[in-house]
Design a protein around this motif. Structure first.
Motif, mmCIF file in Angstrom:
data_model
loop_
_atom_site.group_PDB
_atom_site.id
_atom_site.type_symbol
_atom_site.label_atom_id
_atom_site.label_comp_id
_atom_site.label_asym_id
_atom_site.label_seq_id
_atom_site.Cartn_x
_atom_site.Cartn_y
_atom_site.Cartn_z
ATOM 1 N N UNK A 62 -28.082 26.559 47.127
ATOM 2 C CA UNK A 62 -28.681 27.589 46.293
ATOM 3 C C UNK A 62 -29.601 28.482 47.115
ATOM 4 N N UNK A 63 -30.130 29.511 46.448
ATOM 5 C CA UNK A 63 -31.030 30.445 47.114
ATOM 6 C C UNK A 63 -32.304 29.750 47.566
ATOM 7 N N UNK A 90 -32.483 28.449 37.313
ATOM 8 C CA UNK A 90 -31.546 29.272 36.551
ATOM 9 C C UNK A 90 -30.234 28.527 36.304
ATOM 10 N N UNK A 91 -29.816 27.735 37.282
ATOM 11 C CA UNK A 91 -28.568 26.985 37.111
ATOM 12 C C UNK A 91 -28.706 25.956 35.996
ATOM 13 N N UNK A 92 -29.905 25.346 35.861
ATOM 14 C CA UNK A 92 -30.111 24.288 34.882
ATOM 15 C C UNK A 92 -30.685 24.794 33.569
ATOM 16 N N UNK A 106 -27.559 29.938 32.852
ATOM 17 C CA UNK A 106 -26.290 29.557 33.454
ATOM 18 C C UNK A 106 -25.108 30.223 32.750
ATOM 19 N N UNK A 107 -25.288 30.659 31.488
ATOM 20 C CA UNK A 107 -24.204 31.362 30.803
ATOM 21 C C UNK A 107 -23.917 32.699 31.491
ATOM 22 N N UNK A 108 -24.970 33.367 31.912
ATOM 23 C CA UNK A 108 -24.761 34.607 32.666
ATOM 24 C C UNK A 108 -24.084 34.321 33.999
ATOM 25 N N UNK A 109 -24.446 33.206 34.639
ATOM 26 C CA UNK A 109 -23.799 32.835 35.898
ATOM 27 C C UNK A 109 -22.314 32.532 35.683
ATOM 28 N N UNK A 110 -21.996 31.831 34.605
ATOM 29 C CA UNK A 110 -20.595 31.515 34.324
ATOM 30 C C UNK A 110 -19.791 32.787 34.049
ATOM 31 N N UNK A 111 -20.422 33.762 33.396
ATOM 32 C CA UNK A 111 -19.724 35.036 33.156
ATOM 33 C C UNK A 111 -19.438 35.764 34.469
#
Length: 300
Positions: free
Chosen positions: A77-78, A134-136, A140-145
């Motif tokens: 991750x970052x 953000x992943x947890x 994470x919905x924005x990341x999945x998109x």
């Protein structure tokens, strides 16, 4: 009769040829008609289809939505934290010709491998620009998109539409789990020690208040007992004084009997005195004169 014998094989050949030129497409399938490996016909609707017998062949593909589970991927991750991530995707064939050209004779199995490679590249690309929080979290919905957009763009060349992508696992690597669990255990032990310390402090306050209450109640009881005892002694002395004033002879007699009882009690110290001692005046049947009356007791 001979003519009928020659006609039967011809009829059989015609029937076999007619049957081999017909194919059926199930409502769950799509079909391509190939001639020497080249696509000559696309059949996407369910029903009967026709092809050239013995020259053309029919290849069937799924028309339903298919699922893909990726292998676990270790992502940096970052924030330089590492996570093990896997995803689940749903996809569907949309362009049969492009799909055939992309996967060849591998069909859906080959497409699964290619889509898995696309997701394996898209997941680190998106998660490498974000943090663990953000992943947890709900972000994470924005990341999945974002992963879905990349996968859909790359999969379009395969004749496939990626419908959805979901992150199903976000765990720490095995080498970091022990350290994380140890840190969590240390934090819980520290919280438990703080709770015990606060409980001990509260118990000490309750115990001190109880001890103070016991001392106060005991002191008050002793004070009341001393007051009652003093009042009783004063009343006793008053009664003795009144009795002495009314009949000194009887009072002297009672006092002598009490002295006899105390002095002659078994287990007491032995006394040596003469028989004519004044101590035994009331034990003799006859005496010359009564002993002198003792002085009246003084009140305390």
């Amino acid at each position: 009769m001979m003519r009928a014998i020659h006609i039967v094989p011809v009829v059989v050949v015609i029937l076999v040829t007619a049957l081999s030129s017909v194919f059926i497409v199930d409502e769950r399938k799509k079909a391509l008609v190939l001639q020497f490996g080249e696509v000559t016909q696309v059949k996407e609707e369910a029903g009967l289809g026709f092809k050239l017998p013995f020259i053309q062949e029919v290849v069937y593909y799924e028309d339903r939505i298919l699922g893909l589970q990726t292998a676990p991927i270790e992502v940096t991750l970052l924030s330089d934290r590492r996570l093990v991530v896997d995803a689940f995707a749903r996809w569907r064939i949309t362009d049969l010709v492009a799909f055939r050209q992309s996967v060849g004779t591998g069909g859906e199995d080959r497409a699964q491998v290619l889509l898995g490679n696309i997701l394996t590249q898209a997941i680190p690309e998106v998660l490498g620009r974000t943090t663990q929080d953000k992943v947890l979290s709900q972000d994470r919905f924005a990341l999945m998109n974002q992963i879905l957009e990349i996968a859909r763009r790359e999969a379009a060349a395969l004749g496939v539409d990626v419908i959805d992508v979901r992150l199903t696992r976000t765990d720490l690597p095995e080498q970091n789990l022990a350290a994380t669990f140890a840190r969590m255990r240390a934090e819980r032990e520290r919280e438990a020690a703080d709770e015990k310390a606060r409980g001990g402090e509260a118990a000490q306050r309750v115990r001190a208040a109880a001890d103070r209450t016991v001392v106060e109640l005991t002191s008050d009881a002793r004070r009341q007992a001393d007051v009652i005892r003093g009042e009783a002694d004063a009343e006793r002395n008053r009664l003795l004084a009144d009795a002495f004033g009314k009949d000194p002879e009887f009072f002297a007699f009672i006092r002598s009997l009490t002295a006899y009882e105390t002095a002659l009690r078994s287990g007491q110290t032995s006394m040596v005195m003469t028989p004519d001692s004044e101590f035994f005046d009331y034990l003799r049947g006859d005496r010359a004169e009564p002993p002198a009356a003792p002085a009246a007791p003084t009140a305390p």
